[in-house]
Design a protein around this motif. Structure first.
Motif, PDB file in Angstrom:
ATOM      1  N   LEU A  48       0.822  -1.209   0.000  1.00 36.88           N
ATOM      2  CA  LEU A  48       0.000   0.000   0.000  1.00 36.88           C
ATOM      3  C   LEU A  48       0.862   1.267   0.000  1.00 36.88           C
ATOM      4  O   LEU A  48       0.534   2.247  -0.675  1.00 36.88           O
ATOM      5  CB  LEU A  48      -0.958   0.001   1.184  1.00 36.88           C
ATOM      6  CG  LEU A  48      -2.089  -1.037   1.114  1.00 36.88           C
ATOM      7  CD1 LEU A  48      -2.891  -1.030   2.406  1.00 36.88           C
ATOM      8  CD2 LEU A  48      -2.973  -0.768  -0.087  1.00 36.88           C
ATOM      9  N   ILE A  49       1.945   1.242   0.737  1.00 41.45           N
ATOM     10  CA  ILE A  49       2.845   2.402   0.744  1.00 41.45           C
ATOM     11  C   ILE A  49       3.475   2.579  -0.638  1.00 41.45           C
ATOM     12  O   ILE A  49       3.571   3.707  -1.145  1.00 41.45           O
ATOM     13  CB  ILE A  49       3.920   2.258   1.839  1.00 41.45           C
ATOM     14  CG1 ILE A  49       3.276   2.427   3.213  1.00 41.45           C
ATOM     15  CG2 ILE A  49       5.055   3.257   1.645  1.00 41.45           C
ATOM     16  CD1 ILE A  49       4.202   2.164   4.370  1.00 41.45           C
ATOM     17  N   ALA A  50       3.874   1.486  -1.294  1.00 40.20           N
ATOM     18  CA  ALA A  50       4.459   1.581  -2.632  1.00 40.20           C
ATOM     19  C   ALA A  50       3.449   2.123  -3.638  1.00 40.20           C
ATOM     20  O   ALA A  50       3.785   2.969  -4.476  1.00 40.20           O
ATOM     21  CB  ALA A  50       4.979   0.210  -3.069  1.00 40.20           C
ATOM     22  N   VAL A  51       2.204   1.669  -3.567  1.00 37.16           N
ATOM     23  CA  VAL A  51       1.162   2.164  -4.472  1.00 37.16           C
ATOM     24  C   VAL A  51       0.918   3.656  -4.229  1.00 37.16           C
ATOM     25  O   VAL A  51       0.794   4.437  -5.188  1.00 37.16           O
ATOM     26  CB  VAL A  51      -0.134   1.347  -4.310  1.00 37.16           C
ATOM     27  CG1 VAL A  51      -1.304   2.012  -4.994  1.00 37.16           C
ATOM     28  CG2 VAL A  51       0.063  -0.058  -4.843  1.00 37.16           C
ATOM     29  N   ALA A  52       0.873   4.054  -2.974  1.00 39.93           N
ATOM     30  CA  ALA A  52       0.663   5.474  -2.660  1.00 39.93           C
ATOM     31  C   ALA A  52       1.803   6.333  -3.197  1.00 39.93           C
ATOM     32  O   ALA A  52       1.572   7.422  -3.741  1.00 39.93           O
ATOM     33  CB  ALA A  52       0.523   5.658  -1.148  1.00 39.93           C
ATOM     34  N   VAL A  53       3.028   5.861  -3.084  1.00 41.88           N
ATOM     35  CA  VAL A  53       4.182   6.614  -3.584  1.00 41.88           C
ATOM     36  C   VAL A  53       4.109   6.747  -5.106  1.00 41.88           C
ATOM     37  O   VAL A  53       4.346   7.826  -5.658  1.00 41.88           O
ATOM     38  CB  VAL A  53       5.506   5.950  -3.143  1.00 41.88           C
ATOM     39  CG1 VAL A  53       6.696   6.511  -3.903  1.00 41.88           C
ATOM     40  CG2 VAL A  53       5.707   6.121  -1.648  1.00 41.88           C
ATOM     41  N   VAL A  54       3.768   5.668  -5.806  1.00 47.36           N
ATOM     42  CA  VAL A  54       3.655   5.729  -7.267  1.00 47.36           C
ATOM     43  C   VAL A  54       2.561   6.711  -7.677  1.00 47.36           C
ATOM     44  O   VAL A  54       2.747   7.526  -8.597  1.00 47.36           O
ATOM     45  CB  VAL A  54       3.398   4.319  -7.843  1.00 47.36           C
ATOM     46  CG1 VAL A  54       2.990   4.393  -9.304  1.00 47.36           C
ATOM     47  CG2 VAL A  54       4.634   3.453  -7.692  1.00 47.36           C
ATOM     48  N   LEU A  55       1.424   6.676  -7.005  1.00 46.67           N
ATOM     49  CA  LEU A  55       0.335   7.608  -7.339  1.00 46.67           C
ATOM     50  C   LEU A  55       0.730   9.061  -7.063  1.00 46.67           C
ATOM     51  O   LEU A  55       0.391   9.954  -7.847  1.00 46.67           O
ATOM     52  CB  LEU A  55      -0.929   7.237  -6.568  1.00 46.67           C
ATOM     53  CG  LEU A  55      -1.595   5.918  -6.992  1.00 46.67           C
ATOM     54  CD1 LEU A  55      -2.777   5.603  -6.081  1.00 46.67           C
ATOM     55  CD2 LEU A  55      -2.030   5.977  -8.438  1.00 46.67           C
TER      56      LEU A  55
END
Length: 117
Positions: A48-55
């Motif tokens: 979830l943290i990786a997805v948030a960073v990409v977004l």
């Protein structure tokens, strides 16, 4: 106890305490460090943290691009306004650029009005 001896004991005690090694706690005998994992919860949080960073990165790139395009358009409009103002102002006699004479004006030494010879 004299002041000199008291001062030496105050200064020397932290040095002696820092110099003495402290024993490190040893793990329990049934603890295996190879089997410890963060589990499904740790994986989900990391994902979830990786997805948030990409977004967030995609949003930032979009905003920077939008600001850059707005600046380019603003510069184009400013240049166009400057050209229009420059065209509206009558130049001083003899300072005209070649080929920019207004229709109907005659240059000395030409046969026809607006002739660039």
């Amino acid at each position: 106890m004299t002041a000199h001896a008291l001062l030496q004991s105050i200064i020397a005690s932290p040095i002696r305490a820092a110099a003495t090694p402290t024993p490190s706690p040893s793990p329990a005998p049934d603890f295996n460090p190879d089997t410890v994992t963060p589990g499904l919860v740790g994986f989900a949080i990391t994902f979830l943290i990786a997805v948030a960073v990409v977004l967030l990165i995609l949003d930032m790139v979009r905003r920077i691009r939008r600001v850059r395009y707005r600046d380019e358009i603003r510069q184009l409009l400013d240049n166009e306004q400057l050209r229009e103002l420059d065209d509206d102002v009558d130049p001083k006699p003899g300072t005209e650029r070649p080929g920019t004479e207004k229709p109907g004006t005659e240059r000395p030494g030409t046969d026809e009005p607006g002739d660039p010879r």
